[in-house]
Design a protein around this motif. Structure first.
Motif, PDB file in Angstrom:
ATOM      1  N   GLN A 133       1.083  -1.780   0.138  1.00 36.27           N
ATOM      2  CA  GLN A 133      -0.122  -0.245  -0.212  1.00 36.27           C
ATOM      3  C   GLN A 133       0.978   1.273   0.280  1.00 36.27           C
ATOM      4  O   GLN A 133       1.646   1.657   0.769  1.00 36.27           O
ATOM      5  CB  GLN A 133      -0.908   0.032   1.542  1.00 36.27           C
ATOM      6  N   ARG A 134       0.165   1.997  -1.015  1.00 36.86           N
ATOM      7  CA  ARG A 134       1.205   3.507  -0.622  1.00 36.86           C
ATOM      8  C   ARG A 134       0.065   4.759  -1.206  1.00 36.86           C
ATOM      9  O   ARG A 134      -0.828   4.242  -1.441  1.00 36.86           O
ATOM     10  CB  ARG A 134       1.993   3.866  -2.393  1.00 36.86           C
ATOM     11  N   ASP A 135       0.110   5.984  -0.404  1.00 32.33           N
ATOM     12  CA  ASP A 135      -0.233   7.021  -0.490  1.00 32.33           C
ATOM     13  C   ASP A 135       0.128   8.011  -1.472  1.00 32.33           C
ATOM     14  O   ASP A 135       0.927   8.116  -1.611  1.00 32.33           O
ATOM     15  CB  ASP A 135       0.428   7.868   0.568  1.00 32.33           C
ATOM     16  N   THR A 136      -0.633   8.317  -2.160  1.00 37.39           N
ATOM     17  CA  THR A 136      -0.828   9.661  -3.408  1.00 37.39           C
ATOM     18  C   THR A 136      -1.158  10.603  -3.037  1.00 37.39           C
ATOM     19  O   THR A 136      -1.794  10.978  -2.934  1.00 37.39           O
ATOM     20  CB  THR A 136      -0.532   8.189  -4.308  1.00 37.39           C
ATOM     21  N   VAL A 137       0.116  11.900  -3.215  1.00 39.24           N
ATOM     22  CA  VAL A 137      -0.252  12.712  -2.676  1.00 39.24           C
ATOM     23  C   VAL A 137      -0.694  13.287  -4.308  1.00 39.24           C
ATOM     24  O   VAL A 137      -0.017  13.319  -4.553  1.00 39.24           O
ATOM     25  CB  VAL A 137       0.438  13.730  -1.996  1.00 39.24           C
ATOM     26  N   LYS A 156      -5.071  19.612  -2.798  1.00 38.56           N
ATOM     27  CA  LYS A 156      -3.847  18.297  -2.234  1.00 38.56           C
ATOM     28  C   LYS A 156      -4.819  16.810  -1.608  1.00 38.56           C
ATOM     29  O   LYS A 156      -4.048  16.803  -0.968  1.00 38.56           O
ATOM     30  CB  LYS A 156      -2.526  18.629  -2.447  1.00 38.56           C
ATOM     31  N   SER A 158      -4.354  13.129  -0.872  1.00 33.06           N
ATOM     32  CA  SER A 158      -4.358  11.748  -0.245  1.00 33.06           C
ATOM     33  C   SER A 158      -4.989  10.478  -0.192  1.00 33.06           C
ATOM     34  O   SER A 158      -6.247  10.415  -0.425  1.00 33.06           O
ATOM     35  CB  SER A 158      -3.418  11.529   0.628  1.00 33.06           C
ATOM     36  N   PHE A 159      -4.874   9.399  -1.557  1.00 37.71           N
ATOM     37  CA  PHE A 159      -5.357   8.635  -1.973  1.00 37.71           C
ATOM     38  C   PHE A 159      -3.906   6.863  -1.243  1.00 37.71           C
ATOM     39  O   PHE A 159      -3.565   7.809  -1.944  1.00 37.71           O
ATOM     40  CB  PHE A 159      -5.715   9.169  -2.849  1.00 37.71           C
ATOM     41  N   THR A 160      -4.695   6.111  -0.472  1.00 38.08           N
ATOM     42  CA  THR A 160      -4.199   5.141  -0.538  1.00 38.08           C
ATOM     43  C   THR A 160      -4.220   4.070  -1.801  1.00 38.08           C
ATOM     44  O   THR A 160      -5.729   3.671  -2.287  1.00 38.08           O
ATOM     45  CB  THR A 160      -4.759   4.546   0.778  1.00 38.08           C
ATOM     46  N   ASN A 161      -3.525   3.011  -2.191  1.00 42.15           N
ATOM     47  CA  ASN A 161      -3.961   2.198  -3.661  1.00 42.15           C
ATOM     48  C   ASN A 161      -3.177   0.977  -3.200  1.00 42.15           C
ATOM     49  O   ASN A 161      -1.558   1.219  -2.128  1.00 42.15           O
ATOM     50  CB  ASN A 161      -3.809   2.781  -4.621  1.00 42.15           C
ATOM     51  N   GLN A 162      -3.410  -0.072  -4.073  1.00 46.20           N
ATOM     52  CA  GLN A 162      -2.566  -1.339  -3.990  1.00 46.20           C
ATOM     53  C   GLN A 162      -1.417  -1.065  -4.747  1.00 46.20           C
ATOM     54  O   GLN A 162      -2.775  -1.034  -5.790  1.00 46.20           O
ATOM     55  CB  GLN A 162      -3.739  -2.308  -3.711  1.00 46.20           C
TER      56      GLN A 162
END
Length: 240
Positions: A133-137, A156, A158-162
């Protein structure tokens, strides 16, 4: 189990450094990424690997040799033109006759290969993808609207994606879906498997994962404790 390390890319995200060094030989403190990756494989009891080369491949071959210094056997392939992230393994069809791994040459992780392979086997999938999992801003304000009228605004967000870690466990049957010697990425393979109703499995990893091709991860790797005698949790202590 055999493993394939993909090292044919040009490493454009790390230019200008990769104008003179292939990305897998970029140094993390005093050691190239590729050496650390090979030692990780060896600690996980993998003794035979294939390295796909293209851009500045002669430097990779010169550094790694036949692998004897790590008590491993290394064989190389040469890409005359870029073949993507999966295309190069088509040259190894006759060599990979049982379950094998494919790994991007710019990955650092503490993933347990034993647990990864066990998940793959129990799932019955042709391909299993290691994920994290990574958070993308978003670097922009995001607007939602209806008929031109703004209904919400997020600055801005933030989204958490696999995310795919660039580490795969595969069965030899996968070669039925990989064309010979033409550019073919993992995205192409995933679409092909899904369209044909084949099982594509994930394995979630909560530990260390760095993509050295990203400037941020490359810089973070320089701050970590890579003492091979230290427990994994000590090597991860600075990871956000």
């Amino acid at each position: 189990m055999k493993a394939v390390i993909q090292c044919g890319g040009k490493g454009t995200r790390l230019r200008p450094y990769t104008m003179v060094l292939p990305k897998p030989l970029m140094p993390i403190q005093s050691k190239p990424v590729l050496e650390m990756l090979i030692k990780w494989l060896r600690r996980n009891d993998i003794c035979e690997i294939y390295i796909t080369t293209g851009y500045l491949g002669h430097l990779i071959k010169s550094f790694c040799g036949d692998g004897q210094q790590w008590d491993m056997k290394i064989t190389y392939t040469d890409e005359k033109e870029p073949l993507g992230t999966i295309g190069p393994i088509s040259m190894l069809k006759s060599e990979l006759t049982s379950t094998f791994m494919v790994i991007n040459g710019d990955v650092l992780t503490d993933l347990s290969i034993g647990a990864f392979a066990a998940c793959h086997k129990s799932s019955g999938a042709i391909v299993t993808v290691a994920t994290a999992q990574r958070d993308t801003v978003m670097n922009f304000g995001v607007i939602e609207s209806s008929d031109g009228r703004v209904t919400s605004f997020k600055e801005k967000p933030s989204f958490t994606n696999q995310m795919s870690m660039g580490i795969y466990c595969m069965e030899p049957e996968v070669f039925k879906f990989i064309p010979n010697r033409i550019p073919f990425g993992f995205d192409d393979l995933a679409f092909c498997l899904l369209n044909r109703g084949e099982r594509l499995q994930t394995y979630s990893h909560a530990g260390l994962w760095l993509d050295i091709g990203r400037v941020e991860d490359f810089q973070l790797a320089q701050t970590l404790n890579w003492d091979e005698e230290a427990p994994a949790y000590e090597r991860m202590e600075f990871v956000a």
